[in-house]
Design an enzyme around this catalytic site. Sequence first.
Site, mmCIF file in Angstrom:
data_model
loop_
_atom_site.group_PDB
_atom_site.id
_atom_site.type_symbol
_atom_site.label_atom_id
_atom_site.label_comp_id
_atom_site.label_asym_id
_atom_site.label_seq_id
_atom_site.Cartn_x
_atom_site.Cartn_y
_atom_site.Cartn_z
ATOM 1 N N VAL A 5 -41.755 -64.705 -39.812
ATOM 2 C CA VAL A 5 -42.876 -63.780 -39.615
ATOM 3 C C VAL A 5 -42.534 -62.419 -40.211
ATOM 4 O O VAL A 5 -41.363 -62.082 -40.368
ATOM 5 C CB VAL A 5 -43.225 -63.627 -38.118
ATOM 6 C CG1 VAL A 5 -43.819 -64.905 -37.573
ATOM 7 C CG2 VAL A 5 -42.011 -63.199 -37.308
ATOM 8 N N LYS A 27 -37.531 -66.510 -30.935
ATOM 9 C CA LYS A 27 -37.610 -67.834 -31.563
ATOM 10 C C LYS A 27 -36.554 -68.693 -30.905
ATOM 11 O O LYS A 27 -35.478 -68.904 -31.456
ATOM 12 C CB LYS A 27 -37.262 -67.712 -33.055
ATOM 13 C CG LYS A 27 -38.410 -67.513 -34.014
ATOM 14 C CD LYS A 27 -37.892 -67.706 -35.433
ATOM 15 C CE LYS A 27 -38.394 -66.627 -36.352
ATOM 16 N NZ LYS A 27 -37.775 -66.709 -37.699
ATOM 17 N N ARG A 84 -42.889 -54.378 -43.729
ATOM 18 C CA ARG A 84 -42.596 -53.758 -42.433
ATOM 19 C C ARG A 84 -43.775 -52.926 -41.935
ATOM 20 O O ARG A 84 -43.914 -52.675 -40.747
ATOM 21 C CB ARG A 84 -41.361 -52.844 -42.534
ATOM 22 C CG ARG A 84 -40.050 -53.566 -42.792
ATOM 23 C CD ARG A 84 -38.889 -52.625 -42.513
ATOM 24 N NE ARG A 84 -37.644 -53.071 -43.114
ATOM 25 C CZ ARG A 84 -36.787 -53.906 -42.527
ATOM 26 N NH1 ARG A 84 -37.047 -54.410 -41.350
ATOM 27 N NH2 ARG A 84 -35.665 -54.234 -43.134
ATOM 28 N N GLY A 126 -35.643 -53.036 -38.246
ATOM 29 C CA GLY A 126 -36.797 -53.843 -37.827
ATOM 30 C C GLY A 126 -37.515 -53.342 -36.592
ATOM 31 O O GLY A 126 -38.649 -53.728 -36.328
ATOM 32 N N ASP A 157 -33.399 -64.477 -32.902
ATOM 33 C CA ASP A 157 -33.522 -65.688 -33.715
ATOM 34 C C ASP A 157 -32.330 -66.601 -33.411
ATOM 35 O O ASP A 157 -32.314 -67.270 -32.385
ATOM 36 C CB ASP A 157 -33.607 -65.255 -35.179
ATOM 37 C CG ASP A 157 -33.911 -66.389 -36.137
ATOM 38 O OD1 ASP A 157 -34.493 -67.384 -35.720
ATOM 39 O OD2 ASP A 157 -33.552 -66.280 -37.325
ATOM 40 N N ASP A 217 -36.029 -56.305 -32.818
ATOM 41 C CA ASP A 217 -37.346 -56.820 -33.157
ATOM 42 C C ASP A 217 -37.501 -58.281 -32.767
ATOM 43 O O ASP A 217 -38.472 -58.670 -32.144
ATOM 44 C CB ASP A 217 -37.657 -56.616 -34.660
ATOM 45 C CG ASP A 217 -36.531 -57.099 -35.572
ATOM 46 O OD1 ASP A 217 -35.513 -57.624 -35.067
ATOM 47 O OD2 ASP A 217 -36.670 -56.944 -36.805
ATOM 48 N N ASP A 263 -39.427 -57.585 -41.791
ATOM 49 C CA ASP A 263 -39.531 -57.626 -43.243
ATOM 50 C C ASP A 263 -39.329 -59.022 -43.802
ATOM 51 O O ASP A 263 -38.792 -59.910 -43.149
ATOM 52 C CB ASP A 263 -38.476 -56.714 -43.872
ATOM 53 C CG ASP A 263 -37.079 -57.325 -43.799
ATOM 54 O OD1 ASP A 263 -36.654 -57.688 -42.679
ATOM 55 O OD2 ASP A 263 -36.427 -57.479 -44.851
#
Length: 225
Positions: A179, A157, A191, A71, A129, A126, A185
């Site tokens: 997203v 996030k 990507r 990512g 989360d 990336d 992805d």
Amino acid sequence: ILALEHPRPMKRPVPEVHPKPGARVPRLWRQEVERILITDDQIARRIRIMAREIVRDFAGREMVVVSLLNGTVMFLGDLIRNLSLPLRLDFIGVSSYGAGTESGELVFTKELRLDMRGRDVLLVDDILDTGKTLYRVLGKLRALKPRRIKTCVLLNKAARRIEAVEADYVGFEIPDIVVVGYGLDFAERYRNLPFVGMLHPHVYDQASQQVKPVRPGKAGRQGGD
Ligand code: IMP
Ligand code: MG
């Protein structure tokens, strides 16, 4: 005297991003992408500011940048071209196997090659989360005895956090939405979008109806890295 009172310049606040109608989705992607959340210009500007902070914090040290596959592919390229100091680059591969876009079981698919002992490490991902990925990777890195580890993510996030892990450098705070683009992805696609965006709901619905290849003894691979 001012310089003594403020030995390091304050970090500027991390921009918060909320989905709002703004930049037009390129025609080619309009069927799948509902809206652009962060434009390529916004990303580029923000990365230059983050890079300045990182250069300031790592000045005088030879840094090792450790990036998570896959990512970070775009973010990493744009970030390190703005890091004007000597650095080495290494990669860790992590994949989550599990249902849908939830972070499932983590599997290491690529191990580090460089020696981390005594090094100043910048760990790049990336998006932060639930924090499960960075938590696992940080544990693995710490065991290699670097001098210090700083973490850097393009997106955060915060609302989804499960593990107690925060990043030292954050590009953008985003709400609890899935997203894609700029390296991120959905089911290994999107990507290559130059912006960060949201997909139309029908894209997710279709994907969940498709039959996924199943690894022996594992659930179907859907979540990307
Ligand atoms: P965490 O382990 O839950 O913090 O998730 C981190 C990883 O999940 C990231 O490195 C991404 O690969 C993936 N991920 C989390 N949220 C998204 C998203 O909205 N879009 C694409 N990938 C995501
Ligand atoms: Mg990832």
